[in-house]
Design a protein around this motif. Structure first.
Motif, mmCIF file in Angstrom:
data_model
loop_
_atom_site.group_PDB
_atom_site.id
_atom_site.type_symbol
_atom_site.label_atom_id
_atom_site.label_comp_id
_atom_site.label_asym_id
_atom_site.label_seq_id
_atom_site.Cartn_x
_atom_site.Cartn_y
_atom_site.Cartn_z
ATOM 1 N N VAL A 21 -0.723 0.196 -3.028
ATOM 2 C CA VAL A 21 -1.610 -0.965 -2.964
ATOM 3 C C VAL A 21 -2.650 -0.781 -1.859
ATOM 4 O O VAL A 21 -2.307 -0.475 -0.716
ATOM 5 N N ASN A 22 -3.917 -0.961 -2.241
ATOM 6 C CA ASN A 22 -5.001 -0.983 -1.272
ATOM 7 C C ASN A 22 -5.011 -2.382 -0.663
ATOM 8 O O ASN A 22 -5.260 -3.374 -1.358
ATOM 9 N N THR A 23 -4.751 -2.470 0.632
ATOM 10 C CA THR A 23 -4.630 -3.773 1.273
ATOM 11 C C THR A 23 -5.948 -4.525 1.357
ATOM 12 O O THR A 23 -5.954 -5.730 1.567
ATOM 13 N N ASP A 25 -8.289 -4.853 -1.139
ATOM 14 C CA ASP A 25 -8.611 -5.618 -2.353
ATOM 15 C C ASP A 25 -7.410 -5.828 -3.281
ATOM 16 O O ASP A 25 -7.558 -6.289 -4.406
ATOM 17 N N ASP A 26 -6.203 -5.489 -2.806
ATOM 18 C CA ASP A 26 -4.952 -5.684 -3.559
ATOM 19 C C ASP A 26 -4.898 -4.963 -4.894
ATOM 20 O O ASP A 26 -4.199 -5.395 -5.813
ATOM 21 N N THR A 27 -5.639 -3.849 -5.028
ATOM 22 C CA THR A 27 -5.562 -3.052 -6.250
ATOM 23 C C THR A 27 -4.619 -1.874 -6.035
ATOM 24 O O THR A 27 -4.421 -1.430 -4.898
ATOM 25 N N LEU A 28 -4.057 -1.382 -7.113
ATOM 26 C CA LEU A 28 -3.255 -0.163 -7.041
ATOM 27 C C LEU A 28 -4.200 1.028 -7.074
ATOM 28 O O LEU A 28 -5.099 1.084 -7.915
ATOM 29 N N PRO A 89 0.428 -5.645 5.748
ATOM 30 C CA PRO A 89 -0.718 -5.568 4.835
ATOM 31 C C PRO A 89 -1.878 -6.513 5.164
ATOM 32 O O PRO A 89 -3.040 -6.108 5.072
ATOM 33 N N GLU A 90 -1.608 -7.770 5.516
ATOM 34 C CA GLU A 90 -2.706 -8.692 5.840
ATOM 35 C C GLU A 90 -3.490 -8.214 7.062
ATOM 36 O O GLU A 90 -4.711 -8.277 7.090
ATOM 37 N N LYS A 93 -5.653 -5.202 6.187
ATOM 38 C CA LYS A 93 -6.911 -5.597 5.551
ATOM 39 C C LYS A 93 -7.947 -5.949 6.621
ATOM 40 O O LYS A 93 -9.085 -5.464 6.575
ATOM 41 N N TYR A 107 -0.853 0.786 1.627
ATOM 42 C CA TYR A 107 0.421 0.421 2.254
ATOM 43 C C TYR A 107 1.568 1.123 1.544
ATOM 44 O O TYR A 107 1.786 0.937 0.346
ATOM 45 N N GLN A 109 5.039 0.880 1.515
ATOM 46 C CA GLN A 109 6.155 0.008 1.880
ATOM 47 C C GLN A 109 7.497 0.735 1.920
ATOM 48 O O GLN A 109 8.315 0.497 2.790
#
Length: 184
Positions: A21-23, A25-28, A89-90, A93, A107, A109
């Motif tokens: 996940v790209n923190t 823009d929340d895309t994989l 993650p937040e 970003k 991220y 995890q």
């Protein structure tokens, strides 16, 4: 802060694949989607490490200088966010925005990707050619927090330039030094 060197993955190693996940823009994002046409730098960083904070401006500039030439950068944070919430993650970003990253800040995890790359410290740098074969692993340059050596990114810049010009890349490479990855 424990000083930890890179593990120096063998040159020629194929880049381990990932989808994280790209923190920002929340895309994989997968390695295949984010790689550069001529080369790719995968770096393991985090938000709080003084060694990463020291190089953030240079990381941002490197990506801007080489993206149009076909070399893409990808950043991954694999730190344990339960014990190091500042690396969550937040906050990743916000860190990416504050440092003007034009590259994905992913991220990890499970920490599986850091293990696949044999990453040990932040920052830890891996440069791959157009075929995703490892041509460089090690330091950005000789600058460290407090050593009064100018931050230039010369070791990585020379590697990128040699890659772009089809010139050999020296096998004499210095390990990166930084904070250890915060394992679970």
């Amino acid at each position: 802060m424990a000083l930890t060197p890179s593990n120096m993955l063998p040159l020629g190693t194929k880049a381990p694949d990932f989808k994280l996940v790209n923190t920002v823009d929340d895309t994989l994002v997968s390695l295949n989607e984010a790689k550069g046409i001529k080369g790719t730098m995968v770096m393991f960083i985090c938000n709080h490490c003084p060694f990463v904070i020291h190089v953030n401006q240079q990381l941002s500039q490197l990506a801007k200088d080489y993206a149009s030439k076909g070399i893409n950068c990808i950043a991954i944070s694999s730190n344990d966010v339960e014990n190091y919430p500042q690396d969550g993650p937040e906050k990743m970003k916000q860190h990416a925005i504050d440092n003007d990253y034009i590259f994905p800040y992913l991220y990890d995890q499970t920490q599986d990707i850091a293990k696949a790359y044999d990453a040990a410290c932040t920052p830890d740098f891996y440069v791959f050619d157009s075929n995703l074969k490892l041509v460089y692993r090690g330091q950005l340059d000789d600058s460290r927090p407090g050593n009064d050596i100018k931050l230039t990114g010369n070791d990585i810049r020379k590697t990128f330039d040699n890659l772009l010009n089809g010139e050999p890349i020296s096998e004499v490479q210095k390990p990166s030094i930084g904070c250890n990855i915060k394992w679970k």
